[in-house]
Design an enzyme around this catalytic site. Structure first.
Site: not given
Ligand code: NAP
Length: 276
Positions: A63, A67, A131, A153-154, A219
Site C-alpha cells: 500500500t 506501489k 492511480g 479536474r486536471t 468506501y
Molecule cells: P489519486 O491518485 O490521488 O487521484 C485522486 C483523483 O481525485 C484525481 O483524479 C484528482 O484530480 C481527483 N480529485 C481530488 N480532489 C479533487 C477535487 N477537490 N475536485 C475534483 N477532483 C479531485 O487517488 P487514487 O489512488 O486514485 O484514489 C482515489 C479514491 O479511490 C480514494 O478515495 C481511495 O480511497 C479510493 N480507492 C478505493 C479503492 C477500493 O478498493 N474501493 C481502491 C483504490 C482507491 P486531479 O488530477 O485534478 O488532482
C-alpha cells in the site's frame, strides 16, 4: 509444514483493513497461516522486499507509498505494468512476481452486484484520472467496454490516460458531464470527492439513463452521496467496500492456495470496523 505468512507493507499501515480481511479467511478455512502488518519506511522498502522470503513471507500486499517501487522490484504481469503500480506480490521459485488486484477488484465487484453490467448499452464515464482510475480503465478495456470518457479536474492527467490506454479512452473536462451522462451506461467515481474529510461530490444524475450503473470507489462513508443519489433514482449501484473485498481474493489464493469468497459475514465484519 510451517505456517505460511503474508503481510501488508505500507507507511503508515495501521489504517489497513487487509489483516481483518485475510484473518477472516484464514480462520474460515482453518489454515495454518498468518497475515501481519509491516510498517516500512520508503528508504527501507527495497531491502525489506529483497529479504521477504528470509523474513518468512510467501508474499505481500503493498500500500501507499510503495506501489510504484514494488512494480520496479518485481516481475509484473500485464495488469500491474499497465496500471503502473503493484499492490500484490508473491514468491514463486525464488522469483518475486506482482500484479495489481484493483483491476479485478473493480470488475469482480460489478460482476457480483450487477451481473449484466457489461451488456448494458452505452458509454462509461470515469470521474478522476489518478492511480485507481488507471486500474478502472484497464479493467473496463479488459471487459470489452469500447468507449470510456475520463473526466478530470486536471485535464492533462485525463489526456495521460488516453495516451496510456489508447483509442477507447476520451478525456474531458468536468463541464462536459451534462453532455456525457445521457449516453452513459456506467458512471464510476475514482476521485477522492465524497470521502470523509474531503469535499462532497455533487452531481446531478437526473440525465443518466434508467439502465445506467453507478459505482463509487470511496468506501468511507460506505454510502456516499453519489450512491444515495443513484439509489434515489433506483439505478443499480456497487459500493467501494465491495471492490476492497474483491481485490483481496487473488492475493489470498496466490499465498495460501485457496480461493476465498466475499461473504455477507465478511462485509459485516469490515463494515463494523469502518464504522468505529
Ligand atoms: P489519486 O491518485 O490521488 O487521484 C485522486 C483523483 O481525485 C484525481 O483524479 C484528482 O484530480 C481527483 N480529485 C481530488 N480532489 C479533487 C477535487 N477537490 N475536485 C475534483 N477532483 C479531485 O487517488 P487514487 O489512488 O486514485 O484514489 C482515489 C479514491 O479511490 C480514494 O478515495 C481511495 O480511497 C479510493 N480507492 C478505493 C479503492 C477500493 O478498493 N474501493 C481502491 C483504490 C482507491 P486531479 O488530477 O485534478 O488532482
Amino acid at each position: 509444514m510451517s505456517t505460511r505468512a503474508a503481510c501488508v507493507i505500507g507507511w503508515p499501515v495501521k489504517h489497513s483493513r487487509s489483516p481483518l480481511i485475510h484473518g477472516y479467511w484464514i480462520r474460515q478455512h482453518g489454515l495454518d497461516a498468518d497475515y501481519r502488518r509491516e510498517a516500512v519506511k520508503p528508504e527501507a522498502f527495497a531491502d525489506f522486499i529483497r529479504k521477504l522470503s528470509s523474513r518468512g513471507y510467501v508474499g505481500a500486499n503493498i500500500t501507499i507509498p510503495h506501489k510504484e517501487m514494488a512494480l520496479e522490484l518485481s516481475e509484473p504481469d500485464d495488469r500491474a505494468r499497465a496500471v503502473g503500480a503493484a499492490n500484490t506480490l508473491w514468491l514463486d521459485g525464488g522469483k518475486l512476481f506482482s500484479t495489481n488486484t484493483d483491476v479485478e477488484g473493480f470488475t469482480g465487484n460489478l460482476d457480483d452486484a450487477v451481473p449484466d453490467w457489461t451488456k448494458r448499452s452505452g458509454e462509461a464515464v470515469v470521474l478522476g484520472a489518478g492511480g485507481s482510475a488507471r486500474a478502472v480503465v484497464y479493467g473496463l478495456i479488459e471487459r470489452g467496454i469500447s468507449r470510456i470518457n475520463v473526466v478530470n479536474r486536471t485535464l492533462d492527467r485525463a489526456h495521460e490516460l488516453g495516451r496510456r490506454f489508447g483509442a477507447a479512452v476520451r478525456s474531458a473536462e468536468w463541464n462536459a458531464l451534462p453532455g456525457l451522462l445521457p449516453r452513459a451506461s456506467l458512471l464510476v467515481n475514482t476521485t477522492s470527492l465524497g470521502m470523509a474529510g474531503q469535499p462532497p461530490l455533487a452531481l446531478d444524475l437526473s440525465s443518466l439513463p434508467a439502465h445506467a450503473v453507478v459505482t463509487d470507489l470511496v468506501y468511507a462513508p460506505l454510502k456516499t452521496s453519489l450512491l444515495a443519489a443513484a439509489e434515489a433514482r433506483r439505478l443499480a449501484v456497487a459500493d467501494g467496500l465491495g471492490m476492497l473485498l474483491h481485490q483481496a481474493v487473488r492475493g489470498f489464493e496466490l499465498w495460501f492456495g485457496v480461493r476465498p469468497r466475499v461473504t455477507a459475514e465478511l462485509r459485516n465484519l469490515v463494515e463494523t470496523d469502518l464504522a468505529k
